[in-house]
Design a protein around this motif. Structure first.
Motif, PDB file in Angstrom:
ATOM      1  N   LEU A 124      40.301  32.975  40.256  1.00  0.00           N
ATOM      2  CA  LEU A 124      38.634  33.467  41.279  1.00  0.00           C
ATOM      3  C   LEU A 124      39.300  34.944  42.161  1.00  0.00           C
ATOM      4  O   LEU A 124      38.612  35.804  42.421  1.00  0.00           O
ATOM      5  CB  LEU A 124      39.024  32.553  42.808  1.00  0.00           C
ATOM      6  N   VAL A 125      40.326  34.369  42.354  1.00  0.00           N
ATOM      7  CA  VAL A 125      41.427  36.052  43.822  1.00  0.00           C
ATOM      8  C   VAL A 125      40.750  37.332  42.531  1.00  0.00           C
ATOM      9  O   VAL A 125      40.722  38.085  42.566  1.00  0.00           O
ATOM     10  CB  VAL A 125      42.494  35.860  43.671  1.00  0.00           C
ATOM     11  N   SER A 126      41.701  37.048  40.732  1.00  0.00           N
ATOM     12  CA  SER A 126      41.320  38.290  40.043  1.00  0.00           C
ATOM     13  C   SER A 126      40.012  38.569  40.160  1.00  0.00           C
ATOM     14  O   SER A 126      39.202  39.721  39.533  1.00  0.00           O
ATOM     15  CB  SER A 126      41.445  37.746  38.702  1.00  0.00           C
ATOM     16  N   LEU A 127      38.762  37.683  40.235  1.00  0.00           N
ATOM     17  CA  LEU A 127      37.252  38.426  39.865  1.00  0.00           C
ATOM     18  C   LEU A 127      37.123  38.418  40.943  1.00  0.00           C
ATOM     19  O   LEU A 127      35.601  39.836  41.124  1.00  0.00           O
ATOM     20  CB  LEU A 127      36.455  36.637  39.847  1.00  0.00           C
ATOM     21  N   GLY A 128      37.318  38.103  42.058  1.00  0.00           N
ATOM     22  CA  GLY A 128      36.788  39.087  43.544  1.00  0.00           C
ATOM     23  C   GLY A 128      37.870  40.386  43.714  1.00  0.00           C
ATOM     24  O   GLY A 128      36.813  41.361  44.406  1.00  0.00           O
TER      25      GLY A 128
ATOM     26  N   PHE B 265      35.441  42.737  41.058  1.00  0.00           N
ATOM     27  CA  PHE B 265      33.971  42.344  41.883  1.00  0.00           C
ATOM     28  C   PHE B 265      33.680  44.300  42.989  1.00  0.00           C
ATOM     29  O   PHE B 265      33.419  44.691  43.596  1.00  0.00           O
ATOM     30  CB  PHE B 265      33.812  41.736  42.803  1.00  0.00           C
ATOM     31  N   ILE B 266      35.365  43.943  44.690  1.00  0.00           N
ATOM     32  CA  ILE B 266      35.940  44.871  44.395  1.00  0.00           C
ATOM     33  C   ILE B 266      35.759  46.041  44.251  1.00  0.00           C
ATOM     34  O   ILE B 266      35.318  47.715  44.490  1.00  0.00           O
ATOM     35  CB  ILE B 266      36.593  44.424  45.566  1.00  0.00           C
TER      36      ILE B 266
ATOM     37  N   ILE C 230      33.584  49.175  44.998  1.00  0.00           N
ATOM     38  CA  ILE C 230      33.769  51.089  45.377  1.00  0.00           C
ATOM     39  C   ILE C 230      33.611  51.576  44.208  1.00  0.00           C
ATOM     40  O   ILE C 230      33.153  53.186  45.491  1.00  0.00           O
ATOM     41  CB  ILE C 230      35.730  50.750  45.888  1.00  0.00           C
ATOM     42  N   VAL C 231      33.693  51.832  42.449  1.00  0.00           N
ATOM     43  CA  VAL C 231      33.093  52.435  41.829  1.00  0.00           C
ATOM     44  C   VAL C 231      31.511  52.796  42.207  1.00  0.00           C
ATOM     45  O   VAL C 231      31.070  54.260  42.314  1.00  0.00           O
ATOM     46  CB  VAL C 231      33.965  52.123  40.705  1.00  0.00           C
TER      47      VAL C 231
ATOM     48  N   ILE D  59      37.024  48.759  35.473  1.00  0.00           N
ATOM     49  CA  ILE D  59      37.636  48.051  34.818  1.00  0.00           C
ATOM     50  C   ILE D  59      38.990  48.359  34.598  1.00  0.00           C
ATOM     51  O   ILE D  59      40.173  47.551  34.819  1.00  0.00           O
ATOM     52  CB  ILE D  59      37.094  48.069  33.426  1.00  0.00           C
ATOM     53  N   ALA D  60      38.866  50.180  34.359  1.00  0.00           N
ATOM     54  CA  ALA D  60      41.045  50.168  34.157  1.00  0.00           C
ATOM     55  C   ALA D  60      41.325  49.742  35.436  1.00  0.00           C
ATOM     56  O   ALA D  60      42.602  49.274  35.458  1.00  0.00           O
ATOM     57  CB  ALA D  60      40.627  51.703  34.131  1.00  0.00           C
TER      58      ALA D  60
END
Length: 173
Positions: A17-21, A24-25, A29-30, A77-78
């Motif tokens: 869940l943290v990783s998915l969050g 999305f952050i 930003i991008v 993603i990178a």
């Protein structure tokens, strides 16, 4: 006490869940940066830019948003992969700082070239951007090979944009 009993188990990565969050952050930003650059670009693309002499190999106007959206997605993603590989923002700080610098320069190029209508200053900004992207790829490579590979099309496209920027500056001097 033996070394076997004092060793700690490897730290678990972030929860899904943290990783998915965080993914999305990074995407947010991008794409907020992309939207800011796009809004500046839109003010000049139909009028001022349309009237400029353009070099051989200038793509059709519809190509730019398609390519840029794909590249921005891969950039996010990178950055996320680097964060995950490092395990924290602290450990990924240098690589992600370079990422932030190149993203800021990307926006600055839109502001200078389209907002200020200055191809000559655009050349200066994009040359620095090229170096910043290369540095980011180098830093990403140390954390995640896949992240570095995802940034290569962005570097290639930006080098092509450098050709276009330099040619436009020369053709319209």
């Amino acid at each position: 006490m033996s070394t076997e009993t004092t060793r700690r188990a490897p730290a678990a990565g972030p929860s899904p869940l943290v990783s998915l969050g965080c993914l999305f952050i990074f995407l947010g930003i991008v794409f907020v940066t992309a939207a800011a650059g796009g809004s500046v670009t839109a003010t000049s693309v139909g009028g001022w830019y349309g009237g400029l002499a353009k070099p051989f190999l200038t793509p059709a106007p519809w190509v730019f948003p398609v390519v840029w959206n794909f590249l921005y997605f891969m950039m996010a993603i990178a950055a996320w992969l680097v964060w995950r590989a490092a395990g924290s923002f602290d450990k990924a700080g240098f690589a992600l700082s370079l990422f932030g610098i190149q993203l800021s320069l990307n926006l600055a190029w839109s502001i200078v070239f389209f907002g200020l209508k200055s191809p000559v200053l655009g050349v200066a900004v994009i040359l620095v951007l090229d170096v910043a992207i290369a540095g980011t790829i180098w830093a990403f490579l140390h954390a995640s090979r896949l992240a570095a590979l995802l940034m290569l099309p962005y570097l290639a496209w930006t080098l092509f944009a450098t050709y276009l920027t330099v040619a436009i500056a020369l053709l319209n001097a």
